[in-house]
Write an enzyme that holds these catalytic residues in place. Sequence first.
Site, short mmCIF file in Angstrom:
data_model
loop_
_atom_site.label_atom_id
_atom_site.label_comp_id
_atom_site.label_asym_id
_atom_site.label_seq_id
_atom_site.Cartn_x
_atom_site.Cartn_y
_atom_site.Cartn_z
N CYS A 8 51.99 30.21 -28.81
CA CYS A 8 50.98 29.15 -29.01
C CYS A 8 52.47 27.60 -28.73
O CYS A 8 53.05 28.14 -29.97
CB CYS A 8 50.77 29.19 -30.77
SG CYS A 8 49.63 27.04 -30.48
N LYS B 48 51.16 38.93 -27.24
CA LYS B 48 51.28 37.47 -26.14
C LYS B 48 51.69 36.71 -26.14
O LYS B 48 52.04 36.40 -27.49
CB LYS B 48 49.16 37.02 -25.66
CG LYS B 48 49.47 36.68 -25.16
CD LYS B 48 47.70 35.73 -24.96
CE LYS B 48 46.64 34.76 -24.21
NZ LYS B 48 47.45 33.38 -24.59
C1 LIG Z 1 41.57 25.63 -25.62
C2 LIG Z 1 42.78 26.12 -25.14
C3 LIG Z 1 42.81 26.88 -26.70
C4 LIG Z 1 44.04 28.10 -26.75
N1 LIG Z 1 44.13 28.87 -27.38
C5 LIG Z 1 44.19 30.01 -27.80
C6 LIG Z 1 44.52 31.19 -28.66
O1 LIG Z 1 44.38 30.99 -29.69
N2 LIG Z 1 45.66 32.12 -28.38
C7 LIG Z 1 46.47 32.43 -27.43
O2 LIG Z 1 47.61 32.81 -27.25
N3 LIG Z 1 46.60 31.53 -26.60
C8 LIG Z 1 45.07 30.37 -26.25
N4 LIG Z 1 45.57 29.66 -25.22
C9 LIG Z 1 46.38 29.67 -24.21
C10 LIG Z 1 45.83 30.78 -23.71
O3 LIG Z 1 44.91 31.99 -23.84
C11 LIG Z 1 46.08 31.61 -22.04
O4 LIG Z 1 47.54 31.40 -22.35
C12 LIG Z 1 46.69 29.81 -21.06
O5 LIG Z 1 45.22 28.89 -21.24
C13 LIG Z 1 47.80 30.28 -20.05
O6 LIG Z 1 45.94 31.03 -19.15
P1 LIG Z 1 45.24 30.24 -17.59
O7 LIG Z 1 46.20 29.74 -16.97
O8 LIG Z 1 44.29 31.33 -17.68
O9 LIG Z 1 44.44 29.38 -18.84
C14 LIG Z 1 44.49 28.44 -25.67
C15 LIG Z 1 44.43 27.82 -24.12
C16 LIG Z 1 43.78 26.92 -24.47
C17 LIG Z 1 42.74 26.14 -22.86
#
Ligand SMILES: Cc1cc2nc3c(=O)[nH]c(=O)nc-3n(C[C@H](O)[C@H](O)[C@H](O)COP(=O)(O)O)c2cc1C
Length: 389
Positions: free
Chosen positions: A121, A162
């Site tokens: 995060c 993660k």
């Molecule tokens: C709205 C939002 C909320 C997210 N909440 C979390 C979360 O609760 N836990 C977490 O590990 N990552 C969270 N992430 C990160 C995503 O899990 C992911 O690692 C990140 O968006 C990159 O992947 P992507 O390019 O496929 O979006 C969040 C991302 C977004 C956009």
Amino acid sequence: MTTPEEVFATPLRLSDKVVVDPPVVLAPMAGITNIAFRRLAREATVPQLEGRDGALFISEMITSRALVERNAKTMKLIAFGEEEQPRSIQLYGVDPNIVGQAVRDIVANDWADHIDLNFGCPVPKVTRKGGGAALPWHIDLFDDIVTAAVSAADGAVPVTVKMRIGIDDEHVTFREAGLRAQEAGAAYVALHGRTAEQFYGGQARWEAIAELVELLDIPVLGNGDIWEADDALRMVEQTGCAGVIVGRGCLGRPWLFGDLAAAFAGRGERHKPKLNEVAETMYRHAELLAGWVGEEHGLTDFRKHVAWYLKGFSVGGEVRSALAMSTSLAGLREMLNRLDVAQDFPEAVVGLPRGRTSGGRRVALPEGWLASRTDRAVPVGAELADSGG
Ligand SMILES: Cc1cc2nc3c(=O)[nH]c(=O)nc-3n(C[C@H](O)[C@H](O)[C@H](O)COP(=O)(O)O)c2cc1C
């Protein structure tokens, strides 16, 4: 090294109960991957599975303290649908004792089949206190948390990690954290190829994922910038990762998970629904949210999804905002009926980023945080009281 063809065909076996096949995971996203969204994403994969077990759909982040304290909102967030098999909870925590207790509670009450730990995060309110992506810099504390979780799980549920590349380019943590997680008994390590400083901007560095694949013996999952199913295939080809985690790409497009399942099975069909089908998915999404938290709250929660669903379609500003302001399912239906539903899916948005894309900010950290890597003191105030958000 495993070939991409082997990865596409090989289930990710985390335990007898948790077989991820195709090796595709819905990223935990606070405020998004609740029971309603997980259901839509899972349903989209069903016609494409052809006997495979299915992808993994992770809950939004759950604060371990809130779970231990049985906070009412948190208990609602960890409820799963009957069709959800396996059930996956992501935990956030900074205190090995509390994370351990949360894992023991989950196992004792049979609340989930898989637990993922969030060390990625980048939100200032979290890193400022030493939580999230700041925490692995204190590598012994990171180790204590993962070890406490794995030991509390006692082999009953697999525990995964993660994380991001690090705090910034001068404070990289993924190699050592990956090795420590492996040593502690994590079932896989997932890497989002960005630092906390990058936030959601720029491009995810898949080369870091490839490096971690080389470094570790346990499966490494790649995450970051998969906008289409073919991006997932490219990530596997370029990095050798054992599976992919997909977040923002499926915002307003839960059917992307059907495409991902087809792609991993070597099939070329990619779903591009007309607006009438998108409108039906929107209604169903709102209906599922309403069934979960009541009509008023459900419709409020649905607001943020409207722009994602309609991205690229020709819909007037007035109708868009009226859709986003709907306070009842009947009102939403009425506005959806006003759409010109014969429109084809807009090719122009295929492959484009969606959701948060901002980046490039200095990471807020507690005073003196970078001075030590071996401080295992639990950072004060970094344990969020509430979940999601
Ligand atoms: C709205 C939002 C909320 C997210 N909440 C979390 C979360 O609760 N836990 C977490 O590990 N990552 C969270 N992430 C990160 C995503 O899990 C992911 O690692 C990140 O968006 C990159 O992947 P992507 O390019 O496929 O979006 C969040 C991302 C977004 C956009």
